[in-house]
Design an enzyme around this catalytic site. Structure first.
Site, PDB file in Angstrom:
ATOM      1  N   GLY B  13      -4.080  -1.989   4.822  1.00 37.75           N
ATOM      2  CA  GLY B  13      -3.946  -2.969   3.749  1.00 37.75           C
ATOM      3  C   GLY B  13      -4.898  -4.150   3.828  1.00 37.75           C
ATOM      4  N   THR B  14      -6.081  -3.969   4.420  1.00 37.28           N
ATOM      5  CA  THR B  14      -6.994  -5.117   4.477  1.00 37.28           C
ATOM      6  C   THR B  14      -7.564  -5.436   3.104  1.00 37.28           C
ATOM      7  OG1 THR B  14      -8.992  -3.848   5.015  1.00 37.28           O
ATOM      8  CG2 THR B  14      -7.599  -4.549   6.870  1.00 37.28           C
ATOM      9  N   ASN B  15      -7.775  -4.426   2.260  1.00 36.13           N
ATOM     10  CA  ASN B  15      -8.244  -4.724   0.905  1.00 36.13           C
ATOM     11  C   ASN B  15      -7.151  -5.404   0.083  1.00 36.13           C
ATOM     12  OD1 ASN B  15     -11.069  -4.000   0.370  1.00 36.13           O
ATOM     13  ND2 ASN B  15     -10.458  -1.946   1.044  1.00 36.13           N
ATOM     14  N   ARG B  66       4.758  17.118  -5.462  1.00 38.56           N
ATOM     15  CA  ARG B  66       3.802  16.079  -5.797  1.00 38.56           C
ATOM     16  C   ARG B  66       4.168  15.376  -7.108  1.00 38.56           C
ATOM     17  NH1 ARG B  66      -1.491  14.806  -4.583  1.00 38.56           N
ATOM     18  NH2 ARG B  66      -1.392  16.286  -2.868  1.00 38.56           N
ATOM     19  N   ARG B  92      -3.381   9.437  -1.480  1.00 33.43           N
ATOM     20  CA  ARG B  92      -2.819  10.478  -2.330  1.00 33.43           C
ATOM     21  C   ARG B  92      -3.705  10.615  -3.557  1.00 33.43           C
ATOM     22  NH1 ARG B  92       1.186  13.508  -0.479  1.00 33.43           N
ATOM     23  NH2 ARG B  92       2.178  13.641  -2.522  1.00 33.43           N
ATOM     24  N   HIS B 110     -14.030   3.188  -2.430  1.00 33.17           N
ATOM     25  CA  HIS B 110     -14.341   4.280  -1.504  1.00 33.17           C
ATOM     26  C   HIS B 110     -15.496   3.844  -0.594  1.00 33.17           C
ATOM     27  CE1 HIS B 110     -14.503   8.344  -0.001  1.00 33.17           C
ATOM     28  NE2 HIS B 110     -15.812   8.307  -0.140  1.00 33.17           N
ATOM     29  N   GLU B 143      -9.081  12.042 -12.586  1.00 29.92           N
ATOM     30  CA  GLU B 143      -8.177  12.934 -11.845  1.00 29.92           C
ATOM     31  C   GLU B 143      -8.869  13.640 -10.683  1.00 29.92           C
ATOM     32  OE1 GLU B 143      -9.308  13.320 -14.858  1.00 29.92           O
ATOM     33  OE2 GLU B 143      -9.545  15.432 -15.415  1.00 29.92           O
ATOM     34  N   GLU B 175     -16.457  -4.343   1.423  1.00 32.04           N
ATOM     35  CA  GLU B 175     -15.323  -3.960   0.560  1.00 32.04           C
ATOM     36  C   GLU B 175     -14.495  -5.192   0.202  1.00 32.04           C
ATOM     37  OE1 GLU B 175     -12.914  -0.556   1.787  1.00 32.04           O
ATOM     38  OE2 GLU B 175     -14.532   0.076   3.102  1.00 32.04           O
TER      39      GLU B 175
END
Lengths: 226, 226
Positions: B13-15, B66, B92, B110, B143, B175
């Site tokens: 969770g650094t972003n 899912r 996910r 990313h 997607e 980032e």
């Protein structure tokens, strides 16, 4: 030590010219023994002749198959005493035999940040993808297209207003700086490949700069004069 | 206008924290309505709780498939009134239905210069490839994994001495700058997607800089405070 080069080009030969100019300026421990094109009448051949460089055509259409054409190219390179091969817009895939014939001494430049956008339309493909950064890569050549250990990469900005041509121009300005530098590192014997990675002795620190053509990031950095 | 966000994270969770800090600093026209993790007990959840943010677990292992897990995630996001979804290390793949549920309002970051090195091991893969430049990409989500219109990219140097961890650290520092900036552009309604490309109103000029973490190239450039 002066490294004798064969420069293989299929097109306009601007990278050929940038290397030749750096040699004239005394920045490269190399000489151009041969400029070879697989197509007659190119701007690259004109440039070579204009600079008084030995130029030769081996038209691939004059050979029955890929292998026989490549044999002729290899023979021409050897005949001219070249020890390293610089692909500069050479639009023919070279074989494993070719790579082995000049082992560890074949370089290519590609107008993308490899492994992204391999192939003949890299700049157009990148513009269509909508990337915000693109660039150029100099790499050792293996038998796969636009593939092999990476020597140097340079990044430039892209925008949604870019098309392939505008992006190509921005990238080309950097190609003309990084390719001569990579050739000089090769000529100096400073490049070593281990496990697919290229180690450069005394590598300059990467540099971010606002060049006249716009901002860029070059890794490793360039030495004085490049 | 304050854009209500759901931040989806699976890991440290650094972003998430970098976005929350920018909100605290008054730099983002956004608020965090929900932090959601698909795994219990993560550092990201701890951070969220430490910052007093609403945090929730929807453990994918607690759902039969899912689709049912994703339905629960969508319901949680709606329940908290979030209008935009920020994927921050969310491991996910989201479906087309998810993307359509929050049409044009789902972002991801990313750790590579997309389209290079998609997937869960981008930094390690880049280090193993031997790239000389890598970086990060913020993009709208479609997607496909690590795919969709590119909003901003930032490049950093890499070297053959890098491994995935060292490269990840260098990328992460950027980032934390570009993701809050991209979220702010979304919150301001300045991003438009046409034919797969992202147009940014009043886009800052790309910038090459020698930051404390090393040289980098960021495109578009960052606004004051980022």
């Amino acid at each position: 030590m002066t490294l004798p080069l064969a420069i293989l080009a299929s097109g306009s030969g601007t990278n050929l010219e940038s290397i030749a100019r750096r040699i004239e300026q005394g920045l490269l421990d190399a000489r151009i023994n041969l400029v070879l094109s697989n197509r007659p009448g190119t701007r690259g051949l004109e440039r070579a002749e204009g600079m008084g460089l030995p130029a030769r055509v081996e038209d691939h259409k004059a050979y029955p198959d890929r292998a026989s054409h490549e044999e002729a190219v290899i023979a021409a390179i050897r005949e001219h005493g070249a020890e390293a091969v610089v692909l500069a817009g050479y639009m023919r895939l070279v074989s494993r035999d070719f790579v082995q014939a000049f082992s560890g001494q074949v370089l290519n430049i590609h107008p993308s940040l490899l492994p992204g956008f391999r192939g003949a339309h890299a700049q157009r493909d990148a513009a269509e993808y909508g990337v915000r950064l693109s660039g150029a890569t100099v790499h050792f050549v293996d038998e796969h297209m636009d593939h092999g250990p990476v020597i140097i990469q340079a990044a430039v900005p892209a925008s949604p207003e870019d098309d392939g041509d505008s992006l190509a121009g921005r990238i080309l300005a950097l190609e003309h700086r990084i390719y001569p530098q990579a050739v000089q590192w090769l000529a100096q014997g400073r490049l070593r490949v281990r496990q697919g990675r290229v180690y450069l002795d005394d590598a300059p620190q990467p540099v971010a700069e606002e060049s006249p053509g716009g901002p860029c990031l070059i890794s490793p950095g360039l030495e004085r004069g490049f």
